[in-house]
Design a protein around this motif. Structure first.
Motif, PDB file in Angstrom:
ATOM      1  N   SER A  23       0.841  -1.199   0.000  1.00 31.36           N
ATOM      2  CA  SER A  23       0.000   0.000   0.000  1.00 31.36           C
ATOM      3  C   SER A  23       0.877   1.250   0.000  1.00 31.36           C
ATOM      4  O   SER A  23       1.885   1.310   0.703  1.00 31.36           O
ATOM      5  N   ALA A  27      -5.117   2.472   3.620  1.00 33.91           N
ATOM      6  CA  ALA A  27      -5.059   1.115   4.158  1.00 33.91           C
ATOM      7  C   ALA A  27      -6.249   0.277   3.703  1.00 33.91           C
ATOM      8  O   ALA A  27      -6.242  -0.932   3.835  1.00 33.91           O
ATOM      9  N   GLY A  28      -7.280   0.914   3.167  1.00 33.07           N
ATOM     10  CA  GLY A  28      -8.477   0.230   2.690  1.00 33.07           C
ATOM     11  C   GLY A  28      -9.110   1.023   1.571  1.00 33.07           C
ATOM     12  O   GLY A  28      -8.555   2.006   1.103  1.00 33.07           O
ATOM     13  N   SER A  34      -3.442   6.801   4.825  1.00 34.03           N
ATOM     14  CA  SER A  34      -2.974   6.254   6.097  1.00 34.03           C
ATOM     15  C   SER A  34      -1.821   7.112   6.604  1.00 34.03           C
ATOM     16  O   SER A  34      -1.321   7.996   5.907  1.00 34.03           O
ATOM     17  N   SER A  36       1.082   6.256   6.839  1.00 37.67           N
ATOM     18  CA  SER A  36       2.280   5.922   6.069  1.00 37.67           C
ATOM     19  C   SER A  36       2.139   6.259   4.584  1.00 37.67           C
ATOM     20  O   SER A  36       2.866   5.733   3.745  1.00 37.67           O
ATOM     21  N   TRP A  64      -3.971  -0.737  -2.045  1.00 34.50           N
ATOM     22  CA  TRP A  64      -4.277  -1.391  -0.769  1.00 34.50           C
ATOM     23  C   TRP A  64      -4.721  -2.836  -0.974  1.00 34.50           C
ATOM     24  O   TRP A  64      -4.716  -3.634  -0.038  1.00 34.50           O
ATOM     25  N   THR A  66      -4.215  -6.477  -1.732  1.00 36.18           N
ATOM     26  CA  THR A  66      -3.069  -7.393  -1.681  1.00 36.18           C
ATOM     27  C   THR A  66      -3.508  -8.787  -2.104  1.00 36.18           C
ATOM     28  O   THR A  66      -3.655  -9.687  -1.289  1.00 36.18           O
TER      29      THR A  66
END
Length: 112
Positions: A23, A27-28, A34, A36, A64, A66
């Motif tokens: 990501s 995060a979603g 996020s 980061s 995001w 994966t």
């Protein structure tokens, strides 16, 4: 560059981050960055980040996800201050581990 900046009234650039199981923004699927998330440095040294004076516009964020496939996160930088572009640095790129990769596609700047 200074001559092009003086002749222009706006500028546009697209940066695409291609990612595999890593990501770079959210995060979603909410598209909210996020802690980061990546951020950027403009030609004039200004930092461009979410929540800052100038924000990148998020076109697409699929990094995001994966699932073992390549995805993309795309940003467009459109400004009436041509001195901001091109983007010269991308900060906070994620560390990769086995099975995760990313690469940047930095598009040309269009000065208008």
């Amino acid at each position: 560059m200074n001559f092009i900046h003086l002749l222009s009234s706006e500028a546009v650039q697209i940066i695409t981050i291609h990612c595999l199981n890593v990501s770079v923004w959210a995060a979603g699927h909410s598209k909210t960055p996020s802690s980061s998330a990546v951020y950027f440095k403009a030609w004039n040294g200004q930092i461009i980040e979410f929540g800052g004076f100038i924000e990148p516009e998020l076109i697409k964020d699929e990094c995001w996800i994966t699932d073992g496939r390549w995805h993309q996160t795309q940003f467009i930088f459109q400004t009436q201050d041509p001195n901001l572009l091109p983007i010269v640095e991308v900060y906070n790129l994620p560390s990769t581990k086995s099975g995760s990769h990313y690469h940047l596609e930095v598009g040309p700047v269009c000065y208008l």
